[in-house]
Design a protein around this motif. Structure first.
Motif, PDB file in Angstrom:
ATOM      1  N   SER A 148       6.568  34.467  41.030  1.00 24.71           N
ATOM      2  CA  SER A 148       7.254  35.195  39.728  1.00 24.71           C
ATOM      3  C   SER A 148       8.507  35.099  39.512  1.00 24.71           C
ATOM      4  O   SER A 148       9.217  35.008  40.410  1.00 24.71           O
ATOM      5  N   PRO A 149       9.156  34.859  38.368  1.00 22.38           N
ATOM      6  CA  PRO A 149      10.899  34.712  38.060  1.00 22.38           C
ATOM      7  C   PRO A 149      11.177  36.216  38.101  1.00 22.38           C
ATOM      8  O   PRO A 149      10.585  37.082  37.621  1.00 22.38           O
ATOM      9  N   VAL A 150      12.429  35.989  38.970  1.00 17.21           N
ATOM     10  CA  VAL A 150      13.071  37.295  39.050  1.00 17.21           C
ATOM     11  C   VAL A 150      14.487  37.020  38.878  1.00 17.21           C
ATOM     12  O   VAL A 150      15.066  35.844  39.364  1.00 17.21           O
ATOM     13  N   VAL A 151      15.363  37.752  38.047  1.00 17.34           N
ATOM     14  CA  VAL A 151      16.813  37.535  37.831  1.00 17.34           C
ATOM     15  C   VAL A 151      17.527  38.609  38.390  1.00 17.34           C
ATOM     16  O   VAL A 151      17.362  39.772  38.403  1.00 17.34           O
ATOM     17  N   SER A 152      18.333  38.347  39.392  1.00 18.08           N
ATOM     18  CA  SER A 152      19.375  39.407  40.178  1.00 18.08           C
ATOM     19  C   SER A 152      20.923  38.945  39.794  1.00 18.08           C
ATOM     20  O   SER A 152      21.120  37.931  39.309  1.00 18.08           O
ATOM     21  N   ARG A 153      21.577  40.148  39.785  1.00 16.58           N
ATOM     22  CA  ARG A 153      22.848  39.804  39.306  1.00 16.58           C
ATOM     23  C   ARG A 153      23.853  39.677  40.809  1.00 16.58           C
ATOM     24  O   ARG A 153      23.677  40.560  41.685  1.00 16.58           O
ATOM     25  N   ALA A 154      24.672  38.865  40.815  1.00 12.59           N
ATOM     26  CA  ALA A 154      25.784  38.690  41.739  1.00 12.59           C
ATOM     27  C   ALA A 154      27.129  39.093  41.323  1.00 12.59           C
ATOM     28  O   ALA A 154      27.489  38.643  40.012  1.00 12.59           O
ATOM     29  N   TRP A 155      27.849  39.804  41.845  1.00 12.64           N
ATOM     30  CA  TRP A 155      29.438  40.299  41.370  1.00 12.64           C
ATOM     31  C   TRP A 155      30.451  39.527  42.286  1.00 12.64           C
ATOM     32  O   TRP A 155      30.319  39.494  43.608  1.00 12.64           O
ATOM     33  N   GLY A 156      31.715  39.126  41.701  1.00 13.42           N
ATOM     34  CA  GLY A 156      32.627  38.796  42.358  1.00 13.42           C
ATOM     35  C   GLY A 156      33.512  40.135  42.492  1.00 13.42           C
ATOM     36  O   GLY A 156      33.204  41.499  42.138  1.00 13.42           O
ATOM     37  N   GLN A 157      34.564  39.850  43.397  1.00 14.42           N
ATOM     38  CA  GLN A 157      35.452  41.042  43.655  1.00 14.42           C
ATOM     39  C   GLN A 157      36.215  41.107  42.430  1.00 14.42           C
ATOM     40  O   GLN A 157      36.438  40.305  41.507  1.00 14.42           O
ATOM     41  N   GLY A 158      36.738  42.308  42.255  1.00 16.34           N
ATOM     42  CA  GLY A 158      37.625  42.707  40.853  1.00 16.34           C
ATOM     43  C   GLY A 158      38.780  41.999  40.942  1.00 16.34           C
ATOM     44  O   GLY A 158      39.441  42.103  42.204  1.00 16.34           O
ATOM     45  N   THR A 159      39.448  41.981  39.976  1.00 13.89           N
ATOM     46  CA  THR A 159      40.954  41.392  39.733  1.00 13.89           C
ATOM     47  C   THR A 159      41.609  42.424  38.914  1.00 13.89           C
ATOM     48  O   THR A 159      41.320  42.748  37.710  1.00 13.89           O
ATOM     49  N   GLN A 160      42.716  42.931  39.193  1.00 14.09           N
ATOM     50  CA  GLN A 160      43.393  43.792  38.312  1.00 14.09           C
ATOM     51  C   GLN A 160      44.254  43.409  37.247  1.00 14.09           C
ATOM     52  O   GLN A 160      45.058  42.473  37.437  1.00 14.09           O
ATOM     53  N   VAL A 161      43.937  43.737  36.201  1.00 12.26           N
ATOM     54  CA  VAL A 161      44.983  43.406  34.965  1.00 12.26           C
ATOM     55  C   VAL A 161      45.764  44.461  34.460  1.00 12.26           C
ATOM     56  O   VAL A 161      44.962  45.753  33.980  1.00 12.26           O
ATOM     57  N   THR A 162      47.101  44.619  34.302  1.00 13.52           N
ATOM     58  CA  THR A 162      47.927  45.477  33.716  1.00 13.52           C
ATOM     59  C   THR A 162      48.550  45.077  32.637  1.00 13.52           C
ATOM     60  O   THR A 162      49.340  44.277  32.784  1.00 13.52           O
ATOM     61  N   VAL A 163      48.386  45.734  31.402  1.00  9.76           N
ATOM     62  CA  VAL A 163      49.083  45.253  30.288  1.00  9.76           C
ATOM     63  C   VAL A 163      50.205  46.708  29.983  1.00  9.76           C
ATOM     64  O   VAL A 163      50.140  47.599  29.802  1.00  9.76           O
ATOM     65  N   SER A 164      51.496  45.991  30.495  1.00  9.17           N
ATOM     66  CA  SER A 164      52.498  47.067  30.302  1.00  9.17           C
ATOM     67  C   SER A 164      53.854  46.267  30.003  1.00  9.17           C
ATOM     68  O   SER A 164      54.093  45.044  30.274  1.00  9.17           O
ATOM     69  N   SER A 165      54.754  46.678  29.091  1.00 12.88           N
ATOM     70  CA  SER A 165      56.051  46.263  29.084  1.00 12.88           C
ATOM     71  C   SER A 165      57.168  46.983  30.208  1.00 12.88           C
ATOM     72  O   SER A 165      58.499  46.280  30.063  1.00 12.88           O
TER      73      SER A 165
ATOM     74  N   GLY B 207      43.361  34.992  38.762  1.00 13.07           N
ATOM     75  CA  GLY B 207      44.118  35.515  37.686  1.00 13.07           C
ATOM     76  C   GLY B 207      44.383  37.109  37.601  1.00 13.07           C
ATOM     77  O   GLY B 207      44.218  37.666  38.774  1.00 13.07           O
ATOM     78  N   GLY B 208      44.772  37.323  36.685  1.00 12.88           N
ATOM     79  CA  GLY B 208      44.875  38.805  36.566  1.00 12.88           C
ATOM     80  C   GLY B 208      46.447  39.018  36.804  1.00 12.88           C
ATOM     81  O   GLY B 208      47.201  38.203  36.796  1.00 12.88           O
ATOM     82  N   GLY B 209      47.017  40.341  36.952  1.00 11.40           N
ATOM     83  CA  GLY B 209      48.456  40.545  37.358  1.00 11.40           C
ATOM     84  C   GLY B 209      49.121  41.247  36.050  1.00 11.40           C
ATOM     85  O   GLY B 209      48.088  42.017  35.180  1.00 11.40           O
ATOM     86  N   LEU B 210      50.232  41.448  36.015  1.00 13.77           N
ATOM     87  CA  LEU B 210      50.909  42.107  35.011  1.00 13.77           C
ATOM     88  C   LEU B 210      51.242  41.211  33.694  1.00 13.77           C
ATOM     89  O   LEU B 210      51.662  40.107  33.962  1.00 13.77           O
ATOM     90  N   VAL B 211      50.723  41.818  32.521  1.00 13.16           N
ATOM     91  CA  VAL B 211      50.824  40.919  31.201  1.00 13.16           C
ATOM     92  C   VAL B 211      51.505  42.092  30.142  1.00 13.16           C
ATOM     93  O   VAL B 211      51.213  43.205  30.246  1.00 13.16           O
ATOM     94  N   GLN B 212      52.382  41.400  29.419  1.00 14.09           N
ATOM     95  CA  GLN B 212      53.217  42.169  28.338  1.00 14.09           C
ATOM     96  C   GLN B 212      52.461  42.196  27.212  1.00 14.09           C
ATOM     97  O   GLN B 212      51.514  41.316  26.948  1.00 14.09           O
ATOM     98  N   PRO B 213      52.296  43.450  26.603  1.00 16.93           N
ATOM     99  CA  PRO B 213      51.433  43.616  25.294  1.00 16.93           C
ATOM    100  C   PRO B 213      51.840  42.493  24.282  1.00 16.93           C
ATOM    101  O   PRO B 213      53.061  41.841  24.257  1.00 16.93           O
TER     102      PRO B 213
END
Length: 121
Positions: free
Chosen positions: A104-121, A7-13
């Motif tokens: 022992s329980p351990v919680v680690s965090r996994a990250w996905g790649q980012g996706t750019q969202v640009t809000v502009s007219s 998802g992401g991309g260019l979105v209008q206000p």
């Protein structure tokens, strides 16, 4: 656990956007999934999160205009009435529970790649 954001991309206000995060691997070990975002020159902030039990949490700026939902291995973020200040790189993250050799329980965090969202007219 691996995460892939869509998802992401260019979105209008005033428009809407929908982001999806697909998890693969040992998805049963995931305790929560969250969306974060980072605007240029700013720190990465939480946007919304959902636990494996379905409990949701939203940043104040997102309350009332966004919904985070989960369907098996996919977590979606719907944002309505987008604003210019929503422009950022959006990241999904999963908290993954595992156990050490001594049990022992351990919680680690996994990250996905980012996706750019640009809000502009």
């Amino acid at each position: 656990v691996q995460l892939q954001a869509f998802g992401g991309g260019l979105v209008q206000p005033g428009g809407s956007l929908r982001l999806s995060c697909a998890a693969s691997g040992n998805i049963r070990s995931i305790t929560a999934v969250a969306w974060h975002r980072q605007a240029p020159g700013r720190q990465r902030d939480l946007v919304a999160s959902i636990t494996s039990g379905g409990r949701t949490n939203y940043a104040d700026s997102m309350k009332g205009r966004s919904t985070i939902s989960r369907d098996n291995a996919k977590v979606d973020l719907q944002v309505n009435n987008v604003r210019r200040e929503d422009t950022a790189v959006y990241y999904c993250a999963a908290d993954v529970l595992y156990y050490t050799d001594d049990g022992s329980p351990v919680v680690s965090r996994a990250w996905g790649q980012g996706t750019q969202v640009t809000v502009s007219s």
